[in-house]
Scaffold this motif. Structure first.
Motif: not given
Length: 199
Positions: A62-67, A95-100, A172-177
């Motif tokens: 999930v997005w952590q806006g303050n950070e 730098a992450t698929a989750l973040g993008k 939110g988002a789901l990521e798989l390596a």
């Protein structure tokens, strides 16, 4: 297996046209405080199933806006079973698929805040310019998934999809390596789309 368990657990419902949707009861639970623990438990179950099915690390973020980054739950496979834990750090969104996957659906001022704070390089493959990030976010929206290839750590690749709440907003988002985007992308995306519908 994951899909049949979600239907059996009454978290997904199959429509007459064959498409799956999140059950009405779960949609109502996610927004209420008294069901927050239940929602986290559901995320853990989906992450465990996703990790075990794919035999790979799975994350929900999930997005952590303050950070200006992503806080996450991670599930790794150990001895054939998934084990989930909270991430100990805030992941950099660029730098992450989750973040993008999250940034692709964020309001433009949020994306600009990330760019203005700077896009630090973690590897030679990290996106470090505004135009690279904007191009990656446009591709994420167009394809319905985000990818990262050796951007946070050398040798690590991942695929991520956004998770929408009951009103269609990304929550939110789901990521798989994956070992290799060239060979693992298609299967990872299918698993992620099914799992995202279960949340």
């Amino acid at each position: 297996r994951l899909l049949s368990e979600l239907v059996e657990g009454r978290l997904l419902v199959r429509n007459s046209d064959g498409a799956y949707t999140v059950c009405r009861a779960l949609r109502g639970q996610v927004g209420s405080r008294e069901h927050a623990a239940q929602a986290r438990s559901q995320v853990n179950l989906v992450l465990e199933d996703l990790a075990v099915t794919a035999r790979s690390r799975a994350r929900f973020g999930v997005w952590q806006g303050n950070e200006l980054g992503v806080s996450y739950l991670e599930c790794a496979v150990t001895g054939g079973r998934g084990r989930c834990s909270a991430g100990l750090t805030i992941l950099p969104a660029h730098a992450t698929a989750l973040g993008k996957a999250l940034l692709a659906h964020a309001p433009p001022p949020v994306v600009q805040d990330v760019v203005d704070r700077g896009l630090p390089s973690y590897t030679p493959h990290t996106l470090t310019s505004a135009w690279q990030l904007h191009a990656a976010l446009a591709a994420t929206r167009r394809k319905g998934m985000a990818t990262s290839r050796w951007e946070l750590r050398d040798g690590e690749c991942a695929v991520a999809v956004a998770v929408s709440g009951p009103h269609g907003h990304v929550v939110g988002a789901l990521e798989l390596a994956v070992d290799d985007l060239a060979n693992g992308l298609h299967d990872a995306r299918l698993l992620l789309v099914v799992a995202a519908r279960g949340l």
